[in-house]
Motif scaffolding. Structure first.
Motif, PDB file in Angstrom:
ATOM      1  N   LEU A 152      73.393  49.539  60.025  1.00 17.04           N
ATOM      2  CA  LEU A 152      74.661  48.925  59.627  1.00 17.04           C
ATOM      3  C   LEU A 152      74.466  47.896  58.520  1.00 17.04           C
ATOM      4  O   LEU A 152      75.322  47.740  57.647  1.00 17.04           O
ATOM      5  CB  LEU A 152      75.339  48.278  60.833  1.00 17.04           C
ATOM      6  CG  LEU A 152      75.846  49.269  61.886  1.00 17.04           C
ATOM      7  CD1 LEU A 152      76.416  48.519  63.085  1.00 17.04           C
ATOM      8  CD2 LEU A 152      76.887  50.195  61.297  1.00 17.04           C
ATOM      9  N   TYR A 153      73.355  47.194  58.559  1.00 15.75           N
ATOM     10  CA  TYR A 153      73.058  46.251  57.474  1.00 15.75           C
ATOM     11  C   TYR A 153      72.955  47.001  56.154  1.00 15.75           C
ATOM     12  O   TYR A 153      73.517  46.585  55.132  1.00 15.75           O
ATOM     13  CB  TYR A 153      71.761  45.509  57.773  1.00 15.75           C
ATOM     14  CG  TYR A 153      71.205  44.754  56.593  1.00 15.75           C
ATOM     15  CD1 TYR A 153      71.859  43.631  56.087  1.00 15.75           C
ATOM     16  CD2 TYR A 153      70.033  45.176  55.965  1.00 15.75           C
ATOM     17  CE1 TYR A 153      71.357  42.948  54.995  1.00 15.75           C
ATOM     18  CE2 TYR A 153      69.528  44.501  54.873  1.00 15.75           C
ATOM     19  CZ  TYR A 153      70.192  43.380  54.391  1.00 15.75           C
ATOM     20  OH  TYR A 153      69.696  42.708  53.301  1.00 15.75           O
ATOM     21  N   GLY A 154      72.259  48.123  56.171  1.00 18.22           N
ATOM     22  CA  GLY A 154      72.122  48.912  54.953  1.00 18.22           C
ATOM     23  C   GLY A 154      73.466  49.411  54.441  1.00 18.22           C
ATOM     24  O   GLY A 154      73.728  49.418  53.237  1.00 18.22           O
ATOM     25  N   ALA A 155      74.368  49.788  55.366  1.00 22.86           N
ATOM     26  CA  ALA A 155      75.684  50.289  54.967  1.00 22.86           C
ATOM     27  C   ALA A 155      76.512  49.206  54.284  1.00 22.86           C
ATOM     28  O   ALA A 155      77.364  49.511  53.442  1.00 22.86           O
ATOM     29  CB  ALA A 155      76.432  50.821  56.181  1.00 22.86           C
ATOM     30  N   ASN A 156      76.270  47.958  54.625  1.00 26.03           N
ATOM     31  CA  ASN A 156      77.040  46.859  54.049  1.00 26.03           C
ATOM     32  C   ASN A 156      76.532  46.414  52.684  1.00 26.03           C
ATOM     33  O   ASN A 156      77.099  45.494  52.092  1.00 26.03           O
ATOM     34  CB  ASN A 156      77.046  45.663  55.008  1.00 26.03           C
ATOM     35  CG  ASN A 156      78.217  45.696  55.958  1.00 26.03           C
ATOM     36  OD1 ASN A 156      79.280  45.130  55.697  1.00 26.03           O
ATOM     37  ND2 ASN A 156      78.043  46.391  57.080  1.00 26.03           N
TER      38      ASN A 156
END
Length: 482
Positions: A152-156
């Motif tokens: 999720l961090y990467g998606a943001n």
């Protein structure tokens, strides 16, 4: 970047000639379709899908009434926020309004507390997601929690438009699943198919110990869980700085609150508690998954488990989105480290998001140490910090309305109906919830922690103000307190 900071300090929300960039330096890439689904999906998450199991065990069918009354209060809060948003739509949202109408200190506290709320909520949601994974595979919760946090961090880190698109489809999955479940339950009640067909009846709402099987006290004790389920509805206010045509799309999103609460909370609970007796459900188990298992629809239970997993990840994704924006708003106002003001070329607050995501890794440790109690530990922290934002929304709206009525400020285009009485009622209800949290031994821990957090913020405020007295003096001059 300098231009964005200067505009923000002057309290403006200027747009560039093409109308695509807000005065805070963000890109206005969230359209009406995405804002609507963020508003709808924001209130559908762990609190409903997982927390409702514990609440049903405590209150039985009367939980439906608790959700209905709390939902009315949430509508009052959202209309108060809507009135403020139409006065000045900024991504700092209620932190900005608290700073303007209550005072710089309260803006400081609100910004950092809401940031803490989303960090803790991110931990809660990733904990829930890890719990859902055990439905299919017997793997340690902390491994799933770590994997979800990193992904999720990467998606943001890609773009706000992608964030909006992901949230649109996440929310679509949640909405479709709940509507489908309601239709299936309605079919069982009317046609009698599935294993639950012979016992499914609306009378289940009162046959097993009555509508209040644990008494009124049992219902009141669920208010913390109920209010936690509604946390994140205010997220639509944080999107104001990145929404296309905010004064058009935000009121429409806020006005969906009554029907989505009626359908997704009250309607869904009426259906599952009619099909499956309330005493069947257990704390810590999603009532939606348990209901399908009781119906003998195994594949349905697996599908619902996937949906609630998606809901948890969606909420955690929203948390990473909002924390970076809140940290940047604090930094722009001299109430946080300046490096949080930095934006990427795509207009993303990289430093703030990275810092927040790293703290969410605490959830991995909690899941490693106490996998069975992780959800209960963090829910109470999230509830008290989230409700502080609601309190500031209501107080700011009351003060704004008083100034607007005196002609000191322009009237909002989206006035809250029934205010100021509805705002005072909502504040009284929140006070009742806090009292019930003090009575509840499991929730009481958050009230113990709150004074320490408040003291830490008080000291930090004095230190920052001492180093930057001109910043706070300028804010007080632009937005004097009553």
């Amino acid at each position: 970047m300098t231009q964005a900071v200067d505009q923000h300090d002057n309290g403006s929300e200027a747009l560039t000639a093409d109308g695509t960039t807000s005065g805070e330096g963000y890109t206005r890439a969230l359209g009406a379709r995405q804002i609507q689904m963020i508003a709808i999906g924001g209130a559908i998450g762990t609190g409903l899908f997982l927390g409702a199991g514990k609440a049903i065990d405590r209150a039985g069918p009367s939980l439906i009434l608790a959700y209905a009354i709390a939902g009315l209060v949430i509508f009052f809060i959202m209309r108060a926020l809507g009135e403020l948003l139409m006065y000045r739509p900024v991504s700092g949202s209620f932190s900005e309004y608290a700073r303007e109408f209550v005072g710089p200190f309260f803006g400081f506290v609100t910004g950092w507390t809401y940031w803490l709320f989303w960090v803790v909520t991110g931990i809660t949601e990733v904990t829930a997601a890890a719990t859902y994974m055990t439905y299919w595979w017997d793997i340690p919760q902390w491994i799933s929690a770590l994997a979800f946090t990193v992904v999720l961090y990467g998606a943001n880190l890609i773009s706000v438009k992608l964030f909006g698109e992901l949230e649109f489809w996440f929310s679509m999955v949640k909405v479709t699943a709940i509507v489908g479940m309601i239709l299936i339950c309605l079919g069982i009640l009317t046609l009698g198919f599935s294993d639950a067909g012979d016992t499914a009846t609306v009378a289940n709402l009162w046959n097993d110990g009555g509508f209040f099987p644990e008494g009124i006290g049992g219902t009141l004790m669920t208010l913390q869980i109920v209010m936690f389920a509604f946390l994140a509805v205010e997220l639509v206010g944080v999107t104001a700085g990145e929404a296309k045509e905010p004064k058009k799309v935000l009121p429409k999103a806020i006005n969906t609150v009554p029907w989505r609460i009626a359908v997704f909370y009250v309607g869904a609970l009426i259906m599952i508690l009619s099909v499956v007796p309330w005493s069947t459900f257990e704390p810590g188990v999603s009532p939606f998954v348990a209901a399908f298992e009781e119906m003998g629809l195994g594949i349905g239970a697996a599908i619902v488990n996937f949906v609630v997993l998606t809901a948890a990840l969606s909420s955690c994704n929203s948390g990473m989105y909002s924390t970076g924006r809140m940290l940047r708003d604090l930094a722009l106002n001299g109430q946080g480290p300046k490096f949080f003001t930095k934006l990427t070329r795509n207009g993303l607050p990289l430093v703030g998001t990275t810092f927040s995501a790293s703290l969410m890794l605490v959830g991995v440790w909690i899941n490693y140490q106490w996998p069975g109690d992780a959800f209960n530990y963090v829910v109470s922290f999230a509830t008290i910090s989230g409700m502080w934002a609601w309190i500031m929304i209501l107080v700011s709206q009351l003060r704004y309305r008083a100034k607007a009525d005196r002609g000191e400020l322009p009237q909002s285009e989206f006035r809250a109906p029934g205010a100021p009485y509805t705002s005072w009622f909502a504040l009284g209800f929140i006070a009742l919830v806090i009292v019930m949290m003090g009575i509840d031994e499991e929730a009481r821990i958050s009230l113990y922690a709150a004074p320490f957090w408040a003291a830490a913020l008080g000291v930090a405020y004095l230190v920052i103000k001492g180093r930057n007295p001109d910043t706070f003096a300028r804010k007080e001059a632009v937005a004097p307190r009553d």
